[in-house]
Design an enzyme around this catalytic site. Structure first.
Site, mmCIF file in Angstrom:
data_model
loop_
_atom_site.group_PDB
_atom_site.id
_atom_site.type_symbol
_atom_site.label_atom_id
_atom_site.label_comp_id
_atom_site.label_asym_id
_atom_site.label_seq_id
_atom_site.Cartn_x
_atom_site.Cartn_y
_atom_site.Cartn_z
ATOM 1 N N GLY A 69 28.033 18.952 -12.929
ATOM 2 C CA GLY A 69 27.529 17.614 -13.203
ATOM 3 C C GLY A 69 26.864 17.471 -14.557
ATOM 4 O O GLY A 69 27.018 16.439 -15.231
ATOM 5 N N CYS A 340 8.138 22.135 -12.747
ATOM 6 C CA CYS A 340 6.873 22.863 -12.836
ATOM 7 C C CYS A 340 6.940 23.735 -14.075
ATOM 8 O O CYS A 340 7.819 24.583 -14.179
ATOM 9 C CB CYS A 340 6.641 23.717 -11.596
ATOM 10 S SG CYS A 340 5.076 24.609 -11.619
#
Length: 402
Positions: A69, A340
């Protein structure tokens, strides 16, 4: 009993894909070679391309095989922008604030390195694009619109037909990232009226490292990868025949409308049970995105407002990363859906884009299921969630603003 509730990250390989892959890796030959071995490989590759194309509502000649993708998004966004700016000044790229990073980071790179102008169209509290705002932004300086069909975090479905109708009237191409919806909802290049559609095999039970870009015939596109001129010069490089064959085995199922509808119904049933588990364990948790039972009117076509397998909650008073860790220790795999960096959690840009505060967004948890999700896995989740939440809430939180 362990439980895997992170199908949106990657799905277990489908038995049909596994069998096809095992058979294909033993087949010798480069699909670009003219000898017999090469032509056997070529035929297998093209059969797979035809199956993938059918699942995307496209023709085989309109289907470019990629590594996944992210490459498909990059190829479409960069390629369309450069092609559109060759004969006129069209610097603007329209998108939303809740896109996958494969879109947002590509658009930002085009801004920083090629002078693209980024236009962010707002979404409502469920994540649906503001069509009136989009229409106001469309003009003759717009190179393209790039957006998700389904948000990968909150699961909301976008009215892609309506977007395409507005963009087509303004002469602007539309690129749709359908990675999060493919295999759960119908995806169609031509029925949607868009210019290009990106998908990835590993989200639907195919192997990692193979994806596709459906590109409407006749569209001008500058290639991202140069070399031997494979795939009509739009994506050079030796093609991944074995990966394509495995992808094609799953795509053949997805192209069957009845199979897809029955599959989606079974996944939706598991999703609804997961939502019930969270609401019973943590009544104050907030389900983000569209109502699971709602329908979206997309230019006269009613479609589900939320992808079948997604449940995304905000858990008050705790950090989503803590919940992920504690659930993992108890044998349950889930995701925050956000980044994160350097050990400091960041509030999800998708949740913030829907109007939530940073502190609320920090408690995000995404749980996604598939047809292989078992009752035992859901019962394991129900058993361990209450204690994991209480421990995460006692740990408190800290965050970095996006």
């Amino acid at each position: 009993m362990v439980a895997y509730l992170d199908y949106a990250a990657t799905a277990p390989m489908h038995p049909a894909a596994k069998a096809a892959l095992v058979a294909a890796v033993d087949q010798i030959g480069n699909p670009g070679s003219i000898h017999t071995h090469g032509q056997h490989a070529r035929r297998a590759l093209e059969r797979a391309r035809a199956s993938i194309a059918a699942s995307l509502g496209a023709e085989p000649v309109e289907t470019i095989l990629t590594s996944g993708g992210t490459e498909s998004d990059n190829t479409a966004i960069q390629g369309l922008w450069h092609a559109r700016n060759r004969d006129a000044e069209r610097p603007r790229i329209i998108t939303t604030a809740i896109e996958h990073n494969a879109v947002l980071d590509t658009v930002a790179w085009m801004r920083d390195h090629h002078g693209a102008e980024v236009v962010i169209v707002p979404v409502d509290t469920t994540g649906v694009i503001d069509l009136d705002a989009l229409e106001r932004e469309l003009d003759d300086r717009t190179a393209l619109v790039a957006m998700l069909h389904v948000n990968n975090e909150i699961g909301t479905v976008q009215p892609v037909r309506s977007v395409a109708k507005l963009a087509n009237a303004a002469g602007v191409p539309v690129h749709i990232d359908a990675v999060a919806s493919y295999g759960s909802l119908p995806v169609s290049l031509h029925e949607w009226g868009v210019t290009s559609v990106a998908v990835s095999a590993h989200k639907v039970g195919g192997p990692v490292g193979i994806g596709a870009l459906a590109l409407r015939r006749g569209t001008k596109l500058d290639p991202l990868i140069h070399g031997g001129g494979q795939q009509y010069g739009l994506r050079s490089g030796t093609q991944n025949m074995a990966g394509a064959v495995a992808f094609g085995a799953v795509a053949e199922l997805i192209a069957d409308e009845q199979w897809l509808a029955e599959h989606a119904a079974r996944v939706r049933e598991r999703r609804d049970r997961m939502i019930e588990i969270v609401r019973q364990a943590v009544p104050d948790a907030t389900l983000t995105g569209a109502d699971p039972d709602a329908l979206l009117n997309d230019s006269g076509v009613e479609v589900p407002a939320r992808v079948p397998g997604n449940a995304h909650f905000l858990f008050p008073g705790c950090q989503g990363d803590s919940l992920v860790y504690l659930l993992d220790m108890a044998g349950v795999s889930v995701s925050t859906g956000s980044a994160c960096h350097a050990g400091i959690p960041e509030a999800s840009h998708a949740v913030i884009g829907c109007g939530y505060q940073n502190e609320q967004a920090l408690g995000a948890l995404r749980m996604t299921v598939g047809e292989q999700t078992s009752d035992d896995e859901l019962e394991t989740f129900a058993k361990v969630l209450p204690e994991a939440y209480e421990r995460a809430r006692k740990a408190g939180f800290s965050y970095r603003e996006v």
